[in-house]
Design a protein around this motif. Structure first.
Motif, short mmCIF file in Angstrom:
data_model
loop_
_atom_site.label_atom_id
_atom_site.label_comp_id
_atom_site.label_asym_id
_atom_site.label_seq_id
_atom_site.Cartn_x
_atom_site.Cartn_y
_atom_site.Cartn_z
N LEU A 95 0.82 -1.21 0.00
CA LEU A 95 0.00 0.00 0.00
C LEU A 95 0.86 1.27 0.00
N CYS A 104 5.02 1.97 3.86
CA CYS A 104 5.82 1.00 4.61
C CYS A 104 6.35 1.57 5.91
N ASP A 105 6.51 2.90 5.98
CA ASP A 105 7.03 3.48 7.23
C ASP A 105 5.97 3.48 8.32
N GLN A 152 -6.26 -0.15 4.66
CA GLN A 152 -7.17 0.85 4.13
C GLN A 152 -8.60 0.38 4.38
N TYR A 168 -6.63 5.55 4.28
CA TYR A 168 -5.50 4.94 4.97
C TYR A 168 -5.72 5.01 6.47
N TYR A 228 -3.04 4.31 9.52
CA TYR A 228 -1.65 3.95 9.77
C TYR A 228 -1.47 3.31 11.15
N ASP A 231 -7.51 10.24 5.12
CA ASP A 231 -6.53 9.34 5.75
C ASP A 231 -6.50 9.58 7.26
#
Lengths: 444, 227
Positions: free
Chosen positions: B122, B125-126, B132, B137, B139, B172
């Motif tokens: 997606l 990566c951090d 999702q 998004y 996180y 997000d």
């Protein structure tokens, strides 16, 4: 090796830089305004050529030279901005747009002016839905300010920029597959030549550049070639926005000049901050999933295209994945090739079948712990039949994880074989009836 | 009919391209959000608007992963299980979601609220592990945050039904210092993620050596082959 000034992540610390007015107050859109008023398109192309700017999408091809491939006098031309960022480890396009959408739009607009094109599309992967909205909002602000549209700033230059969302296909980051997708078809790559610069979108001359590449252009035009070349190395000028992820304490995007050593990116408290829990580095994938792996022995390799290539890998998209000793090489290869198998478009046989069989064998080894002595030559056989035989780079990329794993960590595959040998039924004869597995390499 | 309900939007989309066919992805998104998923009638309707043979549009629907030709939940949860997410808690997250929802991957809860999918990278990566929800998004979704996330999503079900699953109105999210799900502040300066300093490394446990008879009975609960 710090950076006094950021180029791609400019105005790193300015709040609300995503707002048109704030970006404008920090010198934004000025390069574009100046170029339209005072320069010819050819001047901008020459500047970008001399700056040595190289494509950041993975290939590192010089951007100005790419622009020079456009046939003279053939119009319309299209500019496509590739934001189909979907490779494991890559995540800078997303954050460039989230944080500072105007910088990218200005870069697209300037580049469109340079190549004399009047329609540009920003192709975003479908998952970047909120970022697409951010970008559309910023584009609307630019239209309102008169920087896009008809007869821009009274110069007679027309430009429309549109955001086009894909719908979940990594292959659409391949430039010709991207054009197919933008034409409303399934994303399967086209045969090259003709190259996009000659016959691209709708068969017209087309330039495709990555988000990070185009985000460099405003600063190059504003501050000049000499300034730009004062960053980075002779052959890789400028900076790179490295996306650092994996088992590090501070995963994130770090813009650094080309040539910074891997060790500094991973260990410096300003950047990666070292490995989580102080564990040792095992695998470094320096350029996204398609890059051959490096190990802790390569920590002193400088991160520029030439040095990483000399170390046997590629800088690619600058997505650095660092994994510690808790991971197993066969499993990393399995997960990586599962990605490529999932994303294979199915057009050519070596990729479609090769990724499929790699995953089948690797799944058994990495997830079930069953391997036969023949599995290792079988895996070598599969990737050797893929390498150099695929239609586009996706299949070629799928070779890298398994080849790296087998080359760098053969003992981990052999350990699974040895453990399976102790299992009465773990000899590769699936149900005792189908006979031994014949390695592909032995069939020819 | 789409042309009656969304004529202005469709005409805007069509005006962006020099070929009508280019509008197929945006129109499919529109149809998907209008009808909940891409029914056969919806696909034929998009084909008719664009003047395309229906098979061309069916092919596109089949190729791209964000088009659903079967009913999906109000919230489609797509969890990235790629490298590096899979080494940073994605598998634990998927297990927690499966347990909380009582479904497996590619299934929808009986109340029609959630569909769970594994997806490939997606590009966040951090912020692993990441998922999702209808292309919003979210996180840093650790397994401990699953219940808070599901509660939040259930409370916003009406909003989700209105917005659709195609992300045309996506936003997000991340987790605020108070532990609540909060909208990402796009205006804030960029800051990399910082994990807290960890304790010194524990030595790796030695490889378990299979017992001599471990192979007699291949486990019945082994993971399904991906194929």
């Amino acid at each position: 090796m710090g950076l006094s000034e950021h180029i791609v992540m400019r105005e790193l610390d300015v709040p609300e830089i995503n707002d048109f007015e704030v970006y404008r107050r920090h010198g934004g859109w000025e390069a574009y305004r100046m170029a339209l008023k005072e320069k010819n398109p050819a001047d901008i192309v020459a500047m970008v050529k001399e700056s040595g700017l190289r494509g950041r999408g993975g290939a590192g091809f010089p951007t100005g030279i790419k622009w020079g491939f456009l046939p003279k006098g053939v119009y319309p031309r299209y500019l496509l901005c590739n934001c189909d960022e979907s490779e494991p480890g890559t995540f800078n396009n997303h954050q460039i747009i989230d944080r500072n959408p105007h910088q990218l739009i200005e870069g697209v607009a300037l580049s469109a002016f340079a190549i004399e094109c009047h329609t540009a599309y920003i192709y975003m992967r479908g998952e970047f839905a909120a970022a697409a909205i951010t970008l559309e909002r910023a584009i609307a602000e630019a239209y309102r300010a008169g920087f896009l549209g008809r007869n821009i700033l009274g110069t007679g230059f027309d430009l429309d920029i549109y955001v086009h969302r894909g719908a979940g296909a990594y292959i659409c980051g391949e430039e010709t597959a991207l054009m197919e997708s933008l034409e409303g078809k399934i994303g399967q790559p086209r045969l090259k030549p003709p190259f996009p610069a000659v016959a691209g979108l709708y068969g017209k001359p087309t330039i495709i550049n990555n988000v990070e590449t185009l985000a460099n252009v405003p600063r190059i035009v504003e501050k000049g070639v000499a300034w730009y070349r004062s960053h980075g190395t002779e052959k890789s000028p400028g900076t790179k926005c490295f996306s650092l992820s994996g088992h590090v304490n501070r995963p994130g995007n770090y813009e650094l000049p080309f040539g910074v050593p891997l060790r500094e990116l991973i260990e410096s408290p300003e950047y990666g901050g070292g490995m989580r829990g102080g564990r040792p580095v095992k695998i470094i994938i320096p350029g996204g999933a398609s890059a051959p792996w490096l190990t802790h022995e390569h920590l002193d390799v400088p991160l520029d295209y030439e040095s990483v290539a000399a170390a046997g890998s590629m800088l690619g998209s600058g997505a650095v994945i660092v994994l510690d000793d808790t991971v197993k090489a066969p499993h990393v290869a399995y997960k990586m090739d599962e990605f490529f198998k999932h994303e294979s478009c199915g057009k050519c046989t070596p990729c479609r079948e090769g990724t499929h069989w790699l995953v089948r064998v690797l799944h058994r080894i990495a997830e079930e712990g069953h391997a036969t002595p023949e599995d290792i030559p079988t895996l070598h056989g599969i990737y050797n039949q893929m390498a150099g035989n695929c239609f586009c780079l996706l299949g070629e990329s799928a070779v890298m994880p398994i080849k790296s794993a087998l080359t760098l960590f053969p003992e981990e595959f052999e350990a699974v074989v040895a453990a399976s040998r102790r299992l009465p039924h773990g000899n590769g004869q699936r149900d005792g009836k189908s006979g031994p597995v014949i390695p592909l390499s032995a069939r020819h | 009919m789409l042309l009656e309900t969304h004529r202005a939007e469709i005409e805007t989309i069509l005006s962006r391209y020099d070929s009508r066919r280019s509008a197929v992805l945006p129109l499919l998104y529109l149809a998907q959000d209008t009808y909940g998923y891409l029914t056969e009638a919806a696909i034929r309707e998009v084909a008719a608007i664009l003047g395309l043979p229906p098979t061309d549009v069916f092919e596109v629907v089949g190729f791209y992963t964000l088009f659903y030709n079967r009913p999906v939940g109000t919230w489609v949860l797509q969890v990235c299980d790629d490298v590096p997410c899979c080494y940073l808690g994605a598998e634990e997250l998927i297990s927690a979601l499966k347990q909380s929802l009582g479904i497996a991957e590619e299934q929808t809860t009986s109340d029609g609220m959630f569909t769970l999918q594994r997806v490939k990278c997606l590009a966040a990566c951090d912020r692993a592990p990441v998922l999702q929800a209808n292309l919003d998004y979210v996180y840093d979704v650790t397994p401990e945050r699953v219940n808070a996330l599901l509660t939040n999503l259930r409370a916003r079900a009406a909003e989700a039904r209105q917005r659709g699953v195609s992300g045309r109105f996506a936003e997000d999210f991340e987790w605020g210092p108070d532990g609540a799900l909060t909208l990402i502040d796009r205006a804030a300066p960029y800051r990399p993620r910082q994990f807290p300093a960890a304790s010194p490394p524990a030595p790796l446990e030695p490889e378990p050596v299979p017992e001599a008879d471990a192979g007699h009975d291949r486990p019945t609960d082994r993971k399904a082959s991906p194929l």
